[in-house]
Motif scaffolding. Sequence first.
Motif, PDB file in Angstrom:
ATOM      1  N   THR A  60      48.283 -34.275  -8.127  1.00 16.55           N
ATOM      2  CA  THR A  60      48.664 -35.389  -7.516  1.00 16.55           C
ATOM      3  C   THR A  60      49.976 -35.838  -7.951  1.00 16.55           C
ATOM      4  OG1 THR A  60      47.730 -36.624  -9.410  1.00 16.55           O
ATOM      5  CG2 THR A  60      46.519 -36.609  -7.530  1.00 16.55           C
ATOM      6  N   LEU A  61      50.520 -35.053  -8.940  1.00 21.83           N
ATOM      7  CA  LEU A  61      51.749 -35.329  -9.568  1.00 21.83           C
ATOM      8  C   LEU A  61      52.880 -34.943  -8.696  1.00 21.83           C
ATOM      9  CD1 LEU A  61      53.544 -36.062 -12.103  1.00 21.83           C
ATOM     10  CD2 LEU A  61      53.416 -33.707 -12.879  1.00 21.83           C
ATOM     11  N   ILE A  62      53.044 -33.877  -8.205  1.00 23.47           N
ATOM     12  CA  ILE A  62      54.181 -33.415  -7.295  1.00 23.47           C
ATOM     13  C   ILE A  62      54.199 -34.145  -5.999  1.00 23.47           C
ATOM     14  CG2 ILE A  62      55.024 -31.382  -5.949  1.00 23.47           C
ATOM     15  CD1 ILE A  62      53.956 -29.482  -7.983  1.00 23.47           C
ATOM     16  N   PRO A  63      53.318 -34.513  -5.185  1.00 28.06           N
ATOM     17  CA  PRO A  63      53.367 -35.340  -3.989  1.00 28.06           C
ATOM     18  C   PRO A  63      53.883 -36.531  -4.626  1.00 28.06           C
ATOM     19  CG  PRO A  63      51.140 -34.217  -4.016  1.00 28.06           C
ATOM     20  CD  PRO A  63      51.836 -33.671  -5.416  1.00 28.06           C
ATOM     21  N   THR A  64      53.246 -37.272  -5.615  1.00 21.87           N
ATOM     22  CA  THR A  64      53.674 -38.622  -6.067  1.00 21.87           C
ATOM     23  C   THR A  64      55.215 -38.600  -6.381  1.00 21.87           C
ATOM     24  OG1 THR A  64      51.607 -39.043  -7.265  1.00 21.87           O
ATOM     25  CG2 THR A  64      53.428 -40.173  -7.981  1.00 21.87           C
ATOM     26  N   LEU A  65      55.781 -37.486  -7.059  1.00 19.19           N
ATOM     27  CA  LEU A  65      57.221 -37.497  -7.329  1.00 19.19           C
ATOM     28  C   LEU A  65      57.928 -37.385  -5.948  1.00 19.19           C
ATOM     29  CD1 LEU A  65      57.014 -35.092 -10.296  1.00 19.19           C
ATOM     30  CD2 LEU A  65      57.645 -37.310 -10.506  1.00 19.19           C
ATOM     31  N   CYS A  66      57.481 -36.451  -5.231  1.00 17.06           N
ATOM     32  CA  CYS A  66      58.160 -36.274  -3.821  1.00 17.06           C
ATOM     33  C   CYS A  66      58.348 -37.739  -3.008  1.00 17.06           C
ATOM     34  CB  CYS A  66      57.785 -35.320  -2.875  1.00 17.06           C
ATOM     35  SG  CYS A  66      57.712 -33.641  -3.884  1.00 17.06           S
ATOM     36  N   VAL A  67      57.184 -38.251  -3.023  1.00 18.21           N
ATOM     37  CA  VAL A  67      57.260 -39.764  -2.313  1.00 18.21           C
ATOM     38  C   VAL A  67      58.313 -40.706  -2.810  1.00 18.21           C
ATOM     39  CG1 VAL A  67      55.869 -41.853  -1.895  1.00 18.21           C
ATOM     40  CG2 VAL A  67      54.994 -39.476  -1.556  1.00 18.21           C
ATOM     41  N   TRP A  68      58.326 -40.854  -4.381  1.00 18.12           N
ATOM     42  CA  TRP A  68      59.278 -41.462  -4.998  1.00 18.12           C
ATOM     43  C   TRP A  68      60.586 -41.194  -4.853  1.00 18.12           C
ATOM     44  CZ3 TRP A  68      58.482 -46.194  -6.149  1.00 18.12           C
ATOM     45  CH2 TRP A  68      57.223 -46.732  -6.627  1.00 18.12           C
ATOM     46  N   GLN A  69      60.773 -39.913  -4.890  1.00 11.56           N
ATOM     47  CA  GLN A  69      62.123 -39.121  -4.424  1.00 11.56           C
ATOM     48  C   GLN A  69      62.556 -39.681  -3.128  1.00 11.56           C
ATOM     49  OE1 GLN A  69      64.562 -36.694  -5.870  1.00 11.56           O
ATOM     50  NE2 GLN A  69      64.009 -38.174  -7.452  1.00 11.56           N
ATOM     51  N   LYS A  70      61.764 -39.753  -2.125  1.00 11.92           N
ATOM     52  CA  LYS A  70      62.206 -40.252  -0.793  1.00 11.92           C
ATOM     53  C   LYS A  70      62.237 -41.671  -0.959  1.00 11.92           C
ATOM     54  CE  LYS A  70      62.574 -38.609   3.459  1.00 11.92           C
ATOM     55  NZ  LYS A  70      63.664 -37.564   3.801  1.00 11.92           N
ATOM     56  N   LEU A  71      61.454 -42.328  -1.469  1.00  8.46           N
ATOM     57  CA  LEU A  71      61.649 -43.744  -1.349  1.00  8.46           C
ATOM     58  C   LEU A  71      62.998 -44.155  -2.227  1.00  8.46           C
ATOM     59  CD1 LEU A  71      58.140 -45.161  -2.249  1.00  8.46           C
ATOM     60  CD2 LEU A  71      59.164 -44.853   0.255  1.00  8.46           C
ATOM     61  N   SER A  72      63.340 -43.470  -2.987  1.00 10.62           N
ATOM     62  CA  SER A  72      64.325 -44.057  -3.946  1.00 10.62           C
ATOM     63  C   SER A  72      65.719 -43.366  -3.318  1.00 10.62           C
ATOM     64  CB  SER A  72      64.419 -43.484  -5.381  1.00 10.62           C
ATOM     65  OG  SER A  72      64.221 -42.341  -5.520  1.00 10.62           O
ATOM     66  N   ASN A  73      65.907 -42.230  -2.538  1.00  7.16           N
ATOM     67  CA  ASN A  73      66.681 -41.588  -1.975  1.00  7.16           C
ATOM     68  C   ASN A  73      66.513 -40.935  -0.717  1.00  7.16           C
ATOM     69  OD1 ASN A  73      69.335 -40.294  -1.643  1.00  7.16           O
ATOM     70  ND2 ASN A  73      68.716 -38.583  -2.887  1.00  7.16           N
ATOM     71  N   PRO A  74      66.216 -41.961   0.350  1.00  2.00           N
ATOM     72  CA  PRO A  74      65.961 -41.638   1.655  1.00  2.00           C
ATOM     73  C   PRO A  74      66.696 -40.357   2.463  1.00  2.00           C
ATOM     74  CG  PRO A  74      65.970 -43.843   1.614  1.00  2.00           C
ATOM     75  CD  PRO A  74      66.585 -43.273   0.369  1.00  2.00           C
ATOM     76  N   THR A  75      67.896 -40.190   1.965  1.00  2.00           N
ATOM     77  CA  THR A  75      68.591 -39.212   2.772  1.00  2.00           C
ATOM     78  C   THR A  75      68.976 -38.115   1.877  1.00  2.00           C
ATOM     79  OG1 THR A  75      70.710 -40.031   1.816  1.00  2.00           O
ATOM     80  CG2 THR A  75      69.986 -40.800   4.041  1.00  2.00           C
ATOM     81  N   GLY A  76      68.159 -37.871   0.790  1.00  2.00           N
ATOM     82  CA  GLY A  76      68.237 -36.832  -0.089  1.00  2.00           C
ATOM     83  C   GLY A  76      67.322 -35.691   0.526  1.00  2.00           C
ATOM     84  N   ASN A  77      67.555 -34.155  -0.111  1.00  2.00           N
ATOM     85  CA  ASN A  77      66.659 -33.146   0.271  1.00  2.00           C
ATOM     86  C   ASN A  77      66.215 -32.598  -1.002  1.00  2.00           C
ATOM     87  OD1 ASN A  77      68.485 -30.902  -0.469  1.00  2.00           O
ATOM     88  ND2 ASN A  77      69.584 -32.063   1.334  1.00  2.00           N
ATOM     89  N   PHE A  78      65.086 -31.732  -0.769  1.00  2.00           N
ATOM     90  CA  PHE A  78      64.546 -31.146  -1.885  1.00  2.00           C
ATOM     91  C   PHE A  78      64.820 -29.466  -2.279  1.00  2.00           C
ATOM     92  CE2 PHE A  78      61.888 -34.560  -0.733  1.00  2.00           C
ATOM     93  CZ  PHE A  78      61.425 -35.015  -1.807  1.00  2.00           C
ATOM     94  N   GLU A  79      65.960 -29.380  -1.548  1.00  2.00           N
ATOM     95  CA  GLU A  79      66.619 -27.969  -1.777  1.00  2.00           C
ATOM     96  C   GLU A  79      65.476 -26.865  -1.798  1.00  2.00           C
ATOM     97  OE1 GLU A  79      69.822 -27.364  -1.906  1.00  2.00           O
ATOM     98  OE2 GLU A  79      70.523 -29.563  -1.848  1.00  2.00           O
ATOM     99  N   ASN A  80      65.527 -26.070  -2.841  1.00  5.72           N
ATOM    100  CA  ASN A  80      64.753 -24.974  -3.009  1.00  5.72           C
ATOM    101  C   ASN A  80      62.987 -25.308  -3.659  1.00  5.72           C
ATOM    102  OD1 ASN A  80      65.513 -25.466  -5.434  1.00  5.72           O
ATOM    103  ND2 ASN A  80      65.583 -23.312  -6.162  1.00  5.72           N
ATOM    104  N   ILE A  81      62.872 -26.551  -3.558  1.00  7.67           N
ATOM    105  CA  ILE A  81      61.678 -26.897  -4.177  1.00  7.67           C
ATOM    106  C   ILE A  81      60.407 -26.323  -3.337  1.00  7.67           C
ATOM    107  CG2 ILE A  81      59.940 -28.871  -4.645  1.00  7.67           C
ATOM    108  CD1 ILE A  81      62.468 -30.203  -5.832  1.00  7.67           C
ATOM    109  N   PRO A  82      60.546 -26.443  -2.191  1.00  2.00           N
ATOM    110  CA  PRO A  82      59.332 -25.875  -1.254  1.00  2.00           C
ATOM    111  C   PRO A  82      59.143 -24.510  -1.431  1.00  2.00           C
ATOM    112  CG  PRO A  82      60.413 -27.307   0.129  1.00  2.00           C
ATOM    113  CD  PRO A  82      61.374 -27.292  -1.127  1.00  2.00           C
ATOM    114  N   ASP A  83      60.158 -23.843  -1.615  1.00  2.00           N
ATOM    115  CA  ASP A  83      60.246 -22.365  -1.842  1.00  2.00           C
ATOM    116  C   ASP A  83      59.679 -22.010  -3.209  1.00  2.00           C
ATOM    117  OD1 ASP A  83      61.444 -21.914   0.540  1.00  2.00           O
ATOM    118  OD2 ASP A  83      63.382 -21.854  -0.563  1.00  2.00           O
ATOM    119  N   MET A  84      59.813 -22.713  -4.354  1.00  3.37           N
ATOM    120  CA  MET A  84      59.196 -22.661  -5.689  1.00  3.37           C
ATOM    121  C   MET A  84      57.830 -22.721  -5.689  1.00  3.37           C
ATOM    122  SD  MET A  84      62.132 -23.902  -8.090  1.00  3.37           S
ATOM    123  CE  MET A  84      61.379 -23.497  -9.526  1.00  3.37           C
ATOM    124  N   ILE A  85      57.423 -23.789  -4.948  1.00  2.00           N
ATOM    125  CA  ILE A  85      55.907 -24.064  -4.827  1.00  2.00           C
ATOM    126  C   ILE A  85      55.292 -22.968  -4.137  1.00  2.00           C
ATOM    127  CG2 ILE A  85      54.201 -25.778  -3.731  1.00  2.00           C
ATOM    128  CD1 ILE A  85      56.337 -27.995  -4.218  1.00  2.00           C
TER     129      ILE A  85
END
Length: 570
Positions: free
Chosen positions: A443-468
């Motif tokens: 639940t941690l990684i989705p929670t962090l991603c949602v908060w990242q999206k809410l706090s920075n709507p135009t940001g992206n996650f670079e290579n995080i999906p690849d690492m996961i």
Amino acid sequence: MKLLIKEYLAALKERGELDAILPDLLSEMGLHVFSRPAVGVRQNGVDLAAVGVDKDGIKKVFLFTVKPGDLKRQDWNSSPQGVRPSLDEMLDSYIPNRIPKQYTNLPVAICVSVGGDINQNVDADLSAYERRNTSKKVGFQRWDGDLLANYLLSAVLAENVISGKARTLFRKSVAMLDEPDAAYQYFTEMLQELRSELGKRQKDRVRLVRQLNLCCWVLYAWSREADNLEAPYRCSELAMLYGWDITAPYLPKTTAPAKAMRTGMNNLINLHLTIADEFVNKKLLPHAAIKDGLATAVNSRFALDVNLSLFESIGRISLTGIWIQYFIERYAGPYTDQIEQLERKRNKYTDSIIQIVNNNGVLRSPIRDDHSIEIGLACILLALRNKMDAIRDWTNLVLSASLFALQTNGAYPCVLTEYHELAEHPKRRADRDYFENATAGSTLIPTLCVWQKLSNPTGNFENIPDMIQKYISHCTMQLWVPNEASEEHLYINSENHGLAVCELPITKNCNELMEIVFAECKTSKEHFTSLTAMSLDHWPIILSACRHHRVPLPLMFWQLIDHSVAGAIN
């Protein structure tokens, strides 16, 4: 038990403590309380007023002046707040002018109430005052700690009300205050015992809520003497949740017992927040501005203890701040002075969270996946004050550090919760079965991603999906929503409940994740809004239950802090 109660009464302060339990006691004795303690209101010497039948069988008006501890010489007539000036005001002003019209023909009993004893050097003056002013209309009574203890035992903690087993468990809980885990365990067993014996009448529920309030006050008063608030913090939070569980179905009703239940629940909530506020301000916030201050304050040399303690602390600070924000919104309007005080306190809590996060690097590396609860609580409070930059920076650091730990086989977030298992974590990467079990879900990684999206709507996650995909492709990304069983089990954690929203996609822009969040908020909205804590406008109780029982925060809470989410839900 009587000695225990008497020592507890002697330790209480007047304002907000001794005068806070007296109304419940008088109600349990069959009296009707028509005037309660009030701040900022001229009371003409009367702290509490009630009407009812006295032990002599005569119906009377009871007027109380309340003093904490022992009644000493300096409490008698050395200041305008002394006992004698209060008695004079009762005789000169309250009795002639303030008693409700329907009670003006009743005899009056003026009661000097103290938590301890009346000292001998005051007794003569008080006795002379009573002789001079006793009349057919007015009499005097002394309610000292010994008498109050008898009344509490007979009216609230009677043997036929609290069973022998529950009383024994309560005594053990008090005796073990220096060992918070043991004290909490005994207190939990006491709550379960009392709840199992609960009758079907509404009056039984009223009495139980009052008992819970009294028991928490006893723990709190004794723990202050030992300067150890850990046990009363945990016990009062659990008592609040149990109180809500047994009273919530009746709170909307207009019956007299329902009104008493509302008062009892307000008392339980206020007491827990009093304990929480004192705990946070005494034990946590003094270390906020110091580099690694909170981490150093943990009484352990083991990194695991520091990690667990700091996330626990962040959760407590955040949840207390959220409760304060709730009361700010609830009291908006007629209580300007109180609102300003609450706002200052909330701002202090919010700023301290930012300081603690910046000054303690361990808060970037959660070892338990369910630390998503504490991170979520902190982000909710920060978002309520529009501190989105702080959320963005912190969650980005936590996300990066967690994925790096997975890459290097460091202390990565895991689903393990038992201390001995966490102490051995992580094991060798070669033990693939262990690794996959420890990272089976998140639940941690989705929670962090949602908060990242809410706090920075135009940001992206670079290579995080690849690492996961490379390191934890087996991990089930999930969030949590309540279901039809949650109302019955959420507050006391009696059984598993709720639904997991699984197989959440983590992509470079996380748009798919947010779409699923929005859709699930709509789908599960009915189950969420039907929770009594939501329908009766006490929503922080849900967060308290989730933190206390280690249930993931319902994803619907994002609608409370983000207008775009709210729009998508509605």
